[in-house]
Design a protein around this motif. Sequence first.
Motif, PDB file in Angstrom:
ATOM      1  N   GLY A 218       0.832  -1.210   0.000  1.00  0.00           N
ATOM      2  CA  GLY A 218       0.000   0.000   0.000  1.00  0.00           C
ATOM      3  C   GLY A 218       0.856   1.245   0.000  1.00  0.00           C
ATOM      4  O   GLY A 218       0.631   2.171  -0.772  1.00  0.00           O
ATOM      5  N   ILE A 219       1.864   1.244   0.809  1.00  0.00           N
ATOM      6  CA  ILE A 219       2.737   2.424   0.881  1.00  0.00           C
ATOM      7  C   ILE A 219       3.537   2.544  -0.410  1.00  0.00           C
ATOM      8  O   ILE A 219       3.733   3.635  -0.936  1.00  0.00           O
ATOM      9  N   ALA A 220       3.926   1.396  -0.913  1.00  0.00           N
ATOM     10  CA  ALA A 220       4.742   1.440  -2.133  1.00  0.00           C
ATOM     11  C   ALA A 220       3.955   2.029  -3.295  1.00  0.00           C
ATOM     12  O   ALA A 220       4.482   2.799  -4.092  1.00  0.00           O
ATOM     13  N   THR A 221       2.684   1.687  -3.371  1.00  0.00           N
ATOM     14  CA  THR A 221       1.905   2.222  -4.492  1.00  0.00           C
ATOM     15  C   THR A 221       1.810   3.733  -4.411  1.00  0.00           C
ATOM     16  O   THR A 221       1.605   4.404  -5.411  1.00  0.00           O
ATOM     17  N   ALA A 222       1.923   4.259  -3.221  1.00  0.00           N
ATOM     18  CA  ALA A 222       1.833   5.701  -3.075  1.00  0.00           C
ATOM     19  C   ALA A 222       3.203   6.353  -3.186  1.00  0.00           C
ATOM     20  O   ALA A 222       3.308   7.565  -3.204  1.00  0.00           O
ATOM     21  N   THR A 223       4.226   5.544  -3.249  1.00  0.00           N
ATOM     22  CA  THR A 223       5.567   6.137  -3.326  1.00  0.00           C
ATOM     23  C   THR A 223       6.312   5.617  -4.539  1.00  0.00           C
ATOM     24  O   THR A 223       6.135   6.136  -5.635  1.00  0.00           O
ATOM     25  N   VAL A 224       7.069   4.571  -4.344  1.00  0.00           N
ATOM     26  CA  VAL A 224       7.934   4.137  -5.440  1.00  0.00           C
ATOM     27  C   VAL A 224       7.154   3.606  -6.628  1.00  0.00           C
ATOM     28  O   VAL A 224       7.526   3.820  -7.781  1.00  0.00           O
ATOM     29  N   LEU A 225       6.065   2.933  -6.336  1.00  0.00           N
ATOM     30  CA  LEU A 225       5.300   2.355  -7.446  1.00  0.00           C
ATOM     31  C   LEU A 225       4.275   3.329  -8.002  1.00  0.00           C
ATOM     32  O   LEU A 225       3.550   3.017  -8.920  1.00  0.00           O
ATOM     33  N   ARG A 226       4.203   4.489  -7.445  1.00  0.00           N
ATOM     34  CA  ARG A 226       3.202   5.472  -7.866  1.00  0.00           C
ATOM     35  C   ARG A 226       3.320   5.710  -9.360  1.00  0.00           C
ATOM     36  O   ARG A 226       4.412   5.895  -9.910  1.00  0.00           O
ATOM     37  N   GLU A 227       2.147   5.722  -9.983  1.00  0.00           N
ATOM     38  CA  GLU A 227       2.156   5.876 -11.434  1.00  0.00           C
ATOM     39  C   GLU A 227       2.617   7.267 -11.814  1.00  0.00           C
ATOM     40  O   GLU A 227       2.465   8.215 -11.058  1.00  0.00           O
ATOM     41  N   SER A 228       3.117   7.335 -13.004  1.00  0.00           N
ATOM     42  CA  SER A 228       3.560   8.630 -13.503  1.00  0.00           C
ATOM     43  C   SER A 228       2.373   9.587 -13.573  1.00  0.00           C
ATOM     44  O   SER A 228       1.234   9.189 -13.764  1.00  0.00           O
ATOM     45  N   ASP A 229       2.703  10.850 -13.434  1.00  0.00           N
ATOM     46  CA  ASP A 229       1.639  11.853 -13.469  1.00  0.00           C
ATOM     47  C   ASP A 229       1.132  12.098 -14.882  1.00  0.00           C
ATOM     48  O   ASP A 229       0.167  12.821 -15.066  1.00  0.00           O
ATOM     49  N   THR A 230       1.784  11.543 -15.845  1.00  0.00           N
ATOM     50  CA  THR A 230       1.344  11.768 -17.221  1.00  0.00           C
ATOM     51  C   THR A 230       1.306  10.446 -17.964  1.00  0.00           C
ATOM     52  O   THR A 230       1.976   9.483 -17.596  1.00  0.00           O
ATOM     53  N   VAL A 231       0.490  10.438 -18.975  1.00  0.00           N
ATOM     54  CA  VAL A 231       0.481   9.319 -19.902  1.00  0.00           C
ATOM     55  C   VAL A 231       1.027   9.845 -21.213  1.00  0.00           C
ATOM     56  O   VAL A 231       0.526  10.817 -21.750  1.00  0.00           O
ATOM     57  N   VAL A 232       2.050   9.241 -21.687  1.00  0.00           N
ATOM     58  CA  VAL A 232       2.650   9.667 -22.946  1.00  0.00           C
ATOM     59  C   VAL A 232       2.530   8.514 -23.928  1.00  0.00           C
ATOM     60  O   VAL A 232       3.062   7.437 -23.692  1.00  0.00           O
ATOM     61  N   ALA A 233       1.796   8.744 -24.988  1.00  0.00           N
ATOM     62  CA  ALA A 233       1.599   7.691 -25.974  1.00  0.00           C
ATOM     63  C   ALA A 233       2.010   8.195 -27.346  1.00  0.00           C
ATOM     64  O   ALA A 233       1.788   9.350 -27.690  1.00  0.00           O
ATOM     65  N   THR A 234       2.602   7.320 -28.089  1.00  0.00           N
ATOM     66  CA  THR A 234       3.150   7.707 -29.375  1.00  0.00           C
ATOM     67  C   THR A 234       2.495   6.921 -30.499  1.00  0.00           C
ATOM     68  O   THR A 234       2.204   5.742 -30.353  1.00  0.00           O
ATOM     69  N   ALA A 235       2.250   7.619 -31.589  1.00  0.00           N
ATOM     70  CA  ALA A 235       1.710   6.971 -32.779  1.00  0.00           C
ATOM     71  C   ALA A 235       2.735   7.078 -33.895  1.00  0.00           C
ATOM     72  O   ALA A 235       3.145   8.176 -34.263  1.00  0.00           O
ATOM     73  N   THR A 236       3.149   5.946 -34.360  1.00  0.00           N
ATOM     74  CA  THR A 236       4.073   5.947 -35.486  1.00  0.00           C
ATOM     75  C   THR A 236       3.289   5.615 -36.748  1.00  0.00           C
ATOM     76  O   THR A 236       2.686   4.555 -36.836  1.00  0.00           O
ATOM     77  N   PRO A 237       3.285   6.526 -37.693  1.00  0.00           N
ATOM     78  CA  PRO A 237       2.460   6.307 -38.889  1.00  0.00           C
ATOM     79  C   PRO A 237       2.945   5.113 -39.691  1.00  0.00           C
ATOM     80  O   PRO A 237       4.135   4.818 -39.731  1.00  0.00           O
ATOM     81  N   SER A 238       2.004   4.468 -40.290  1.00  0.00           N
ATOM     82  CA  SER A 238       2.353   3.257 -41.027  1.00  0.00           C
ATOM     83  C   SER A 238       2.251   3.454 -42.527  1.00  0.00           C
ATOM     84  O   SER A 238       3.032   2.925 -43.293  1.00  0.00           O
ATOM     85  N   GLY A 239       1.271   4.249 -42.916  1.00  0.00           N
ATOM     86  CA  GLY A 239       0.996   4.358 -44.345  1.00  0.00           C
ATOM     87  C   GLY A 239       1.961   5.270 -45.056  1.00  0.00           C
ATOM     88  O   GLY A 239       2.927   5.775 -44.485  1.00  0.00           O
ATOM     89  N   ASP A 240       1.663   5.478 -46.322  1.00  0.00           N
ATOM     90  CA  ASP A 240       2.546   6.333 -47.110  1.00  0.00           C
ATOM     91  C   ASP A 240       1.965   7.730 -47.284  1.00  0.00           C
ATOM     92  O   ASP A 240       2.454   8.537 -48.037  1.00  0.00           O
ATOM     93  N   GLY A 241       0.881   8.004 -46.576  1.00  0.00           N
ATOM     94  CA  GLY A 241       0.317   9.352 -46.657  1.00  0.00           C
ATOM     95  C   GLY A 241       1.139  10.314 -45.837  1.00  0.00           C
ATOM     96  O   GLY A 241       2.108   9.942 -45.171  1.00  0.00           O
ATOM     97  N   THR A 242       0.745  11.548 -45.897  1.00  0.00           N
ATOM     98  CA  THR A 242       1.439  12.563 -45.110  1.00  0.00           C
ATOM     99  C   THR A 242       0.560  13.059 -43.974  1.00  0.00           C
ATOM    100  O   THR A 242       0.917  13.979 -43.271  1.00  0.00           O
ATOM    101  N   LEU A 243      -0.599  12.423 -43.854  1.00  0.00           N
ATOM    102  CA  LEU A 243      -1.579  12.935 -42.893  1.00  0.00           C
ATOM    103  C   LEU A 243      -1.861  11.908 -41.806  1.00  0.00           C
ATOM    104  O   LEU A 243      -1.912  10.704 -42.072  1.00  0.00           O
ATOM    105  N   VAL A 244      -2.027  12.407 -40.622  1.00  0.00           N
ATOM    106  CA  VAL A 244      -2.442  11.563 -39.504  1.00  0.00           C
ATOM    107  C   VAL A 244      -3.652  12.232 -38.858  1.00  0.00           C
ATOM    108  O   VAL A 244      -3.633  13.433 -38.587  1.00  0.00           O
ATOM    109  N   VAL A 245      -4.685  11.451 -38.657  1.00  0.00           N
ATOM    110  CA  VAL A 245      -5.911  11.981 -38.067  1.00  0.00           C
ATOM    111  C   VAL A 245      -6.254  11.133 -36.851  1.00  0.00           C
ATOM    112  O   VAL A 245      -6.160   9.907 -36.903  1.00  0.00           O
ATOM    113  N   THR A 246      -6.635  11.775 -35.776  1.00  0.00           N
ATOM    114  CA  THR A 246      -7.107  11.003 -34.623  1.00  0.00           C
ATOM    115  C   THR A 246      -8.605  10.792 -34.744  1.00  0.00           C
ATOM    116  O   THR A 246      -9.304  11.626 -35.310  1.00  0.00           O
ATOM    117  N   GLU A 247      -9.036   9.689 -34.202  1.00  0.00           N
ATOM    118  CA  GLU A 247     -10.484   9.466 -34.199  1.00  0.00           C
ATOM    119  C   GLU A 247     -11.123  10.292 -33.100  1.00  0.00           C
ATOM    120  O   GLU A 247     -10.461  10.682 -32.146  1.00  0.00           O
TER     121      GLU A 247
END
Lengths: 337, 474
Positions: free
Chosen positions: B21-50
């Motif tokens: 319990g203490i660990a989850t609030a300290t060392v295991l505490r989740e990061s304050d941000t979520v960083v997610a990356t999208a690497t385009p796959s197609g050959d277009g020049t455009l990326v659109v989010t849904e």
Amino acid sequence: MIRMRRTRPTAVVATTLVTVGLLTGCAEELPTPKAEAPVAEAVVTQAQEREILDKVAGVVEKVTKQSQADDLAPRLAGPALDIRTTQLKVAAARKDSEPLTDLSMQMQQVILPSDETWPRSSYAITVQPKDLTTPVLMAFDQASARDQYKLWGWVRLLPGVTMPQFAEAELGSAAVPPDDASLKTTPTDAIKQYASVLTVDKDSKYADNFADDDLRQFFRDYGKLQVDAINKEECKGAFEVAYEPTKDPVKAVRTADGGALVMAAMISKETITAKEEGCEIGPPTKTTQALWGDADVTNVVEVNYQDMVAMYVPPKESEDQISLVGYEHVPSSVSNG
Amino acid sequence: MVQRFLAILLIIAGLGGIGYGIATATVLRESDTVVATATPSGDGTLVVTEPGVLGLVDDQVTVRATVPEGQKVTLALGSEVDVLGWVGDDPYDSVTGLSTWETLSVAPGTPPEAEQTGEESGEQPGEESADAGKPAKGPDPSGSDMWLSEVSGETTVSMRWTEEPGRVVLLAAGVGDGAEAPTLELTWPRPASTPYLWPGVLGGGFALILGVFMAIGARRGKKKATTRTSSTVRTRRTESELPRRDVFGVDGDQTEAQADGPGFPPAQPGPPAGPGSRPAGGAFPPAGEPAESGTAVFLPAARLRPGRGTPEPVAPEPEPASAWGPPAPFGGAGGAAPITPPPTPEPAPEPAAAPAASVRGLRRSRRAQQGPVAAPAGPAPYGGAPEQAPAAPAAQPAPAAQAAAAPSGRPMTRREMRLREQAQRRAATGAMPAVPASAPEPEPEPEEQQTPSSRAAAWRQTWGVTGSDDGGNR
């Protein structure tokens, strides 16, 4: 032994709780996109419209100051571009700004599009201009998604006219196709018929479809004025005007009562003739004089106009007549026939 | 053994739970941000989010788009309709959601009118493929009237967006000759909650306490076992005294333990410690007794009880003597054994160093025999209580009695307990040996005197606090 039996379940429960807690801690579910359901609303927000108006007005204002009609193209299109170019030309010829319609874009009402497809059209009514002319109804057009909104046309509203009701700006108003059959006449036909009515007035077979209006009255008065002036010289004056729609598409937007506000560009030619031999007449107005240049004077004056009309077409079942709400009538050239 | 093992297990689990319990609030505490990356796959020049992707984790999102060094990139936010309308028939990548906490899932976007263009105008696909064949010239969405927000720049641009109602999507475009679809990075703040801190600590604490008590219990059990062996003999010997033994026979145990043991000197210091520990483990034998010998005594008693308890409620009152017949066999069980011996040592310990409680209890136990009226009822139903009742006076049994006495049909109410207590105290004064009979009823005093002081006295007795009250009585 009883104690053992009692503690064991407790221990089991405790252990289970701890274990579950540990496990659930490891697996936080990935969120999935929760998109709002599409709602019926204007595809242009009022804030966006404001920005569009500012951009267009900026271009118009800049061009008006510099008289560089070429710079209009980024924000003006169709009839508006033509008419404004003509106005600038006439203004340059007259060396004053009177021919220029005041296109400052302080709006009292905007009519935003609800259609998601292109072309999209929005409309706006300005507040009363400083020169105390009547407010201006403007139409803006976005031909395709990669185009910008451009001023497509405008009319000066008739004095005392009552505009039809439109849907809330947030909801947007649907465009009406040129061949929409839910109206008394389709927008395209309405323009054709009105051209006929303007040309021959009461003699048009469509005259009954249209309420009398200021524009028709204007031609009656103006024609009479010209003819009287010529007749004073006993030159047998004649005045006629001929209207025809341009190839520009007719724009129409649905009103709250199911009718439509229809805007279309037309061209017109008024011909003043002194039929008596030997009579010669010159350009009748200051503007036409400025446009006349050094052409020879004959017994005929032909003035070409670029026109824009806006009319209210009631729904099919309505007993109302089609009525004009505004027009713009800009002389573009004059000739001696 | 099993109990001990379980206790250790519980303690470990408890410590682990707290630690986690203490660990989850300290060392295991989740990061304050979520960083997610999208690497385009197609050959277009455009990326659109849904729609919905921008607000996937939080309303606030920071978007970063990166293209190869020196190229131009544009980010634009607009309504889904506007963006897809702008994209039109161009190929594009669609960001559909999170595939992991670090990765955005990307799929080739489907042009809205793919079917139409595919079938109706056969030429168009040809043209398009020709377009695709040459180095992509990324169209630039910047400057459109439709965008709610946009930013353009070289190599890397970023923008912040606070989710608004509506289907707002992001358009990222690599712009210019040879442009590539940009790599998108979405960053959301995430309230780093610590949902397991308190459950962990509390649950762990609970398990820990439970484990500790079990361990103590196990220890007592062990001691008791040794005690028993020594006392068995005496049990036999004093069998004749059995009748004297009543519910409070524990006292006998106690006394015996004391008598037995000079080896149990710690027994005395025990009592004060007892009260403290008792409340924690409500289910556990009252700790009114000496810590060591006391605990040891109770446990076996508790085990015994079922056997003894049955006879008690049934016939204890009218015929104490006959009722006590059954207990004898218990000697075999080990629990009963200690009970009998008390009589023998009685005299000795009393005057001696025996703790007040035990003395009192002892007397009471005698008295109870004479007037078994109230005695058996209460103690019988619940574990370990019978023995303690006398030793650790009224109040402790009382709460238990309320809950547990019901089955016996004669719940020992608090009042009764108090009354009995009073009776016993009086008996202790020695003035009236016959008091017990009248004791229960004619003693309204304590009842009426529901004054704070009387309560306090009861409380003191309950928790084994030897105050002036007790002293006076004695």
